[in-house]
Scaffold this active site. Structure first.
Site, PDB file in Angstrom:
ATOM      1  CG  HIS A  86      -1.625   1.302   1.446  1.00  0.00           C
ATOM      2  ND1 HIS A  86      -2.507   1.893   0.560  1.00  0.00           N
ATOM      3  CD2 HIS A  86      -1.507   2.170   2.495  1.00  0.00           C
ATOM      4  CE1 HIS A  86      -2.911   3.054   1.052  1.00  0.00           C
ATOM      5  NE2 HIS A  86      -2.311   3.247   2.220  1.00  0.00           N
ATOM      6  CG  HIS A 127       1.126   6.993   4.313  1.00  0.00           C
ATOM      7  ND1 HIS A 127       1.510   6.308   3.177  1.00  0.00           N
ATOM      8  CD2 HIS A 127      -0.116   6.533   4.618  1.00  0.00           C
ATOM      9  CE1 HIS A 127       0.544   5.488   2.815  1.00  0.00           C
ATOM     10  NE2 HIS A 127      -0.456   5.605   3.660  1.00  0.00           N
ATOM     11  CD  GLU A 162      -3.176   4.763  11.164  1.00  0.00           C
ATOM     12  OE1 GLU A 162      -4.362   4.491  11.381  1.00  0.00           O
ATOM     13  OE2 GLU A 162      -2.755   5.212  10.087  1.00  0.00           O
ATOM     14  CG  ASP A 163      -1.230   0.928  10.468  1.00  0.00           C
ATOM     15  OD1 ASP A 163      -2.046   1.128  11.384  1.00  0.00           O
ATOM     16  OD2 ASP A 163      -1.443   1.216   9.282  1.00  0.00           O
ATOM     17  CG  ASP A 168      -3.638   6.816   2.825  1.00  0.00           C
ATOM     18  OD1 ASP A 168      -3.392   5.604   2.701  1.00  0.00           O
ATOM     19  OD2 ASP A 168      -4.232   7.291   3.813  1.00  0.00           O
ATOM     20  CG  ASP A 181     -25.905  17.551 -20.885  1.00  0.00           C
ATOM     21  OD1 ASP A 181     -26.659  16.746 -20.315  1.00  0.00           O
ATOM     22  OD2 ASP A 181     -25.465  18.582 -20.343  1.00  0.00           O
TER      23      ASP A 181
END
Length: 694
Positions: free
Chosen positions: A48, A72, A76-77, A139, A260
């Site tokens: 990712h 990034h 966090e992970d 992301d 249209d």
């Protein structure tokens, strides 16, 4: 998934001086930190951030942004920390990563609170460096591309809704239309699966049956322009499925009624060629009135520039045509990302564009999570109009904006002092909706302040946030003021004089942070008289079966109804009436006339003796008026009000008997004597059968 050398080569292609070793180290770092983690698709998790970094290279962004994309999710992970990132990759990358990273503790918050807190942190980080937004959008785009692997339908719907409400509009506001369209399409598939399947199926059917019609029309457009000596590129495509669905919903029409569906893009060599091409197309085919937009002379707030027009082609077929230069096209598709990629001199990007400053102001003004989300969604909504100040300054606002929205868009202080508006030279109500090209002059007053009623018609997040903040501050100030009056009255009933020392001790005993908080609690009826007395002089109420009675009436002069107190709807007291206040726990003071029948229901409330104060003026009284049912009687009643200098706030026909009509009238009057004179005038009229105060 991009391999390590492929990613580095991509960066080196457009940035030959990039630090190859640093890029390699970042790639290895994210692979090692994410280790054996897996995504819902079963792919290694590090795929990712690598794909997000790949999206950054497609935008030709600098190495710091590419490295931020790689890292990034590490904070966090994984076990990595911001300090660790700063040590290995420098303070710039660490600051960008911190801006993109969602705090893990937010996962324990309620959904709205978590989303609001994420937005708050996100916008503040964006204001320092717009690259935070570019990484975050990439992301989210990659997460949307893999959303179908998530098994939980509820989670897919939540992520899709957040994307549609926040991230797609944000992509539009920075001009990244490619990202916006793909996010909308992927979110639309999850949120409206039946509509998505129907529209994409019909578009596929049209494609299979058109027999090369799109290419044929594009060729005819190119030939017409070539005959005029213009060198252009012409491409045709069908409208975006979400755009078609939105149009169907707004116009309440079926797919067949959307005329249209096809759009064509003309790319010219110069800006002058754009206008020449427009002239050729308008003389070759009939244009549809009201469908021409010139975003070249008046660009959108995100920098988008193009000419838009709709034409009637052969067989009454409608088509939209967009005309722009090659440079405009590049900037239109990738917006701020394109500006940043081609920025010279290495200066950092400016994230403080006007609409972003508005978002930061909204973050500061919003009271809670619900408000922040509401104001933010309003602020980044994409349908816009243009309006001008008398000096010609252009302001872009959402459709449906009013003169008050315009005032707050110009400056928050101007919005707060607004008392009136001239639109195209004419005095108009503040709630008047603005149209494209309106010239708006705001009339201000030094003593003016935002009104609570404005929330009923303003549409911009900035205006709503500023009004709510001002109203809250005024309301708190007035509740504190009436709380202080109540406190002083209670202090007068104490056996000893209450000084500053006793007040400070009471604040401490009641665990308030300040004297103002104490006064607010008294005014808002969060603290009763007995508890206050006990806090001021401990033990003073222990032996008292009942408290000393109130010795003097408390004046409410100078306070605003609806703020520090509320005038009861049952009796509509006006200055001159003998009044009493009821304080229900946590509800503040409600003012009743002394003869109000509802007072019988106030046995569970604290009663407060009140007075209007000297020279108090202004309140709304209610009258019940029975008129004879004949022409002119209503006009005569209105004439009596006008001659008496009373303003009608509300008029309602409550009963219609054949000979009589009964009305309830709310009148703005000065005091009781003023209201009494009006009732006498009504009773003296031949048009009035009965008039009384209710």
């Amino acid at each position: 998934m991009l391999r390590q050398f492929e990613l580095v080569e991509r960066v080196k292609d457009y940035a030959p001086d990039a630090d190859e070793a640093l890029l390699n180290r970042a790639y290895v770092y994210t692979v090692q930190k994410h280790g054996s983690q897996k995504r819902a698709s079963g792919d290694p998790y590090f795929s990712h951030p690598v794909e997000v970094a790949g999206l950054m290279t497609e935008l030709k962004l600098d190495q710091e942004t590419v490295i931020t994309a790689l890292l990034h999710d590490t904070v966090e992970d994984t076990l990595a920390t911001i300090e660790d990132v700063e040590k290995n990759f420098g303070s710039q990358v660490a600051r960008l990563v911190d801006g993109v990273t969602k705090l893990s503790k937010l996962e324990q918050m309620a959904e709205n609170e978590r989303a609001a807190e994420n937005l708050r942190k996100f916008f503040l980080a964006m204001s320092e460096d717009i690259r935070v937004l570019l990484v975050k959008l990439a992301d989210r785009l990659h997460n949307m591309r893999t959303l179908h692997f998530i098994k939980s339908p509820e989670k897919r719907q939540r992520i899709a809704r957040e994307t549609m409400d926040i991230y797609a509009p944000l992509a539009e506001r920075v001009g990244m239309y490619e990202y916006m369209r793909e996010m909308q399409l992927l979110a639309f598939e999850q949120l409206e699966p039946e509509a998505y399947a129907t529209i994409t199926g019909r578009l596929a059917q049209i494609r299979s049956q058109d027999g090369g019609q799109v290419d044929a029309i594009a060729l005819k457009i190119k030939q017409a322009l070539a005959e005029a000596g213009l060198k252009v590129e012409v491409g045709g495509r069908e409208k975006h499925p979400y755009s078609i669905w939105k149009k169907m919903a707004e116009r309440h029409v079926s797919f067949e009624q959307i005329t249209d569906i096809m759009a064509f893009r003309v790319i010219t060599e110069s800006e002058a060629d754009c206008y020449q091409a427009l002239g050729v197309l308008h003389t070759t085919w009939q244009m549809i009135p009201g469908r021409f937009k010139d975003y070249i002379s008046t660009p959108k707030s995100n920098g988008y520039r193009s000419l838009h027009s709709s034409l009637i082609f052969e067989n009454s077929m409608r088509m939209e045509v967009q005309i722009r230069t090659r440079e405009m096209h590049r900037l239109n598709e990738f917006g701020l990302a394109a500006h940043w990629a081609y920025k010279q001199g290495g200066s950092r990007p400016d994230g403080q564009v006007g609409w972003l400053r508005d978002l930061i102001e909204i973050v500061d003004a919003s009271h809670d999570a619900e408000e922040l989300l509401e104001h933010t969604r309003l602020a980044i909504y994409q349908d816009r109009i243009f309006a001008f100040t008398p000096k010609g300054a252009l302001h872009q606002l959402p459709k449906g904006s009013t003169a008050v929205d315009f005032a707050f868009a110009v400056h928050t202080d101007l919005g707060a002092q607004t008392v009136g508006a001239k639109i195209n030279g004419r005095h108009m109500p503040l709630r008047t909706e603005l149209s494209n090209g309106d010239v708006v002059e705001i009339i201000k007053g030094k003593e003016a302040s935002p009104q609570l009623s404005w929330l009923g018609f303003v549409v911009t997040g900035k205006a709503r946030a500023a009004i709510r903040r001002a109203v809250r501050q005024k309301e708190r100030g007035e509740i504190c003021a009436i709380g202080r009056k109540l406190f002083e009255e209670v202090a007068d009933r104490m056996p000893a004089k209450i000084g500053k020392k006793a007040i400070r001790a009471a604040v401490e005993r009641l665990e308030f942070e300040s004297e103002d908080e104490l006064m607010y609690a008294i005014g808002a009826a969060k603290l009763d008289d007995r508890d206050l007395m006990e806090a001021l002089v401990p033990g003073s109420t222990a032996e008292l079966p009942e408290l000393p009675k109130q010795e003097r009436a408390i004046s409410i002069r100078g306070l605003t109804p609806g703020m520090g107190f509320r005038l009861a709807d049952c009796c509509h007291p006006v200055p001159g009436d003998r009044i009493v206040g009821l304080r229900h726990k946590g509800e503040g003071v409600v003012v009743h006339a002394i003869d109000c029948l509802e007072l019988a229901n106030g046995v569970d409330a604290d009663w407060v003796d009140l007075s209007w104060g000297e020279k108090s003026q202004g309140a709304v009284g209610r009258l019940g008026v029975v008129l004879y049912n004949r022409p002119g009687t209503l006009a005569e009643m209105a004439g009596i009000f006008a001659k008496s200098h009373a303003n009608v706030m509300n008029l309602e026909l409550t009963h219609r008997d054949d000979p009589f009509h009964t009305y309830e009238v709310d009148l703005e009057v000065q005091d009781l004597a003023h209201l009494t004179r009006i009732v006498s005038s009504l009773r003296a009229s031949d048009s009035v059968a009965q008039a009384e105060r209710i």
